[in-house]
Scaffold this motif. Sequence first.
Motif, PDB file in Angstrom:
ATOM      1  N   GLN A 219      -2.577  -2.788 -11.282  1.00 25.61           N
ATOM      2  CA  GLN A 219      -3.448  -2.430 -10.164  1.00 25.61           C
ATOM      3  C   GLN A 219      -3.821  -3.661  -9.340  1.00 25.61           C
ATOM      4  N   LYS A 220      -4.073  -4.771 -10.001  1.00 30.11           N
ATOM      5  CA  LYS A 220      -4.394  -6.006  -9.275  1.00 30.11           C
ATOM      6  C   LYS A 220      -3.208  -6.494  -8.452  1.00 30.11           C
ATOM      7  N   ARG A 221      -2.007  -6.102  -8.873  1.00 31.01           N
ATOM      8  CA  ARG A 221      -0.807  -6.512  -8.153  1.00 31.01           C
ATOM      9  C   ARG A 221      -0.380  -5.469  -7.119  1.00 31.01           C
ATOM     10  N   GLY A 222      -1.242  -4.512  -6.828  1.00 28.55           N
ATOM     11  CA  GLY A 222      -0.960  -3.555  -5.764  1.00 28.55           C
ATOM     12  C   GLY A 222      -0.203  -2.316  -6.179  1.00 28.55           C
ATOM     13  N   PHE A 223      -0.020  -2.092  -7.477  1.00 31.64           N
ATOM     14  CA  PHE A 223       0.649  -0.884  -7.936  1.00 31.64           C
ATOM     15  C   PHE A 223      -0.333   0.289  -7.893  1.00 31.64           C
ATOM     16  N   ILE A 224       0.208   1.479  -7.644  1.00 34.58           N
ATOM     17  CA  ILE A 224      -0.592   2.696  -7.701  1.00 34.58           C
ATOM     18  C   ILE A 224       0.088   3.677  -8.650  1.00 34.58           C
ATOM     19  N   THR A 225      -0.677   4.634  -9.155  1.00 37.20           N
ATOM     20  CA  THR A 225      -0.139   5.602 -10.107  1.00 37.20           C
ATOM     21  C   THR A 225       0.854   6.535  -9.422  1.00 37.20           C
ATOM     22  N   LYS A 226       2.029   6.648 -10.012  1.00 34.64           N
ATOM     23  CA  LYS A 226       3.060   7.546  -9.507  1.00 34.64           C
ATOM     24  C   LYS A 226       3.078   8.861 -10.282  1.00 34.64           C
ATOM     25  N   SER A 227       2.942   8.789 -11.611  1.00 38.09           N
ATOM     26  CA  SER A 227       2.959  10.005 -12.428  1.00 38.09           C
ATOM     27  C   SER A 227       2.267   9.751 -13.757  1.00 38.09           C
TER      28      SER A 227
END
Length: 240
Positions: A219-227
């Motif tokens: 999350q800190k690296r800009g990822f968001i939940t996909k599934s």
Amino acid sequence: MSSPLCQFLQWDTDFFGFRIARVSKTHLGVEDIDPILDWCARERIRCLYLLVAGDDSVTTQLAEDHRFHLTDIRVTFERMRANVHQVAAGIRPVTGEDVPSLVTIAQASHSDSRFYHDHQFPRERSAALYGAWIEKSCRGYAQAVLVAERDAKPAGYVTCHWQGTTGQIGLIAVAEWARGVGIGGNLVDAAVHTFEKAGASHTTVVTQGRNLASQRLYQKRGFITKSVELWYHLWFPSAE
């Protein structure tokens, strides 16, 4: 040996020493249950895996009604192109000399996985699984393995796979003695840099629902939940 509903897993079977299969479908109906159980009986399956979408209430209820037990929440994260232009100092490609150190790190770093949390899998074999996985990755299973070096020795790793526009982080771990100084984030950035050089426009990575540290890292690296998916295991009595 496989059926339209189930797939026999030779590698898992050989590694753990008992017959393992996986349900091929991710959405089940009542009509699927008896054929699955009959096939498992014929093939002498000891453990059956089932992966279900987190919002599939029909399949989850069927699983629970037929003695499947929940072993893991599988969370997939995704990040679109980030334009990572450089890699932090101390991150380099793996060498053959690194492998024993990486195996040691792997055997101590993946205890949030479903195998550790299903006590019918021997704990020592669950640890050895990740040692074998990183060694296989270093021998060519992964398209790239990057190593973080600290104090002149391997302190962590990330395995990289890509195809077309998608890069996928496989295994990532940091040795316990090297945690808390940003190595995990540097490894993620290095993997994304590798993917973007190869032409990928987005990166995916899977972690466990119980692994809050990894989720915060992504999350800190800009990822968001996909599934979000659910892993179930069904155990059958031993034939011995």
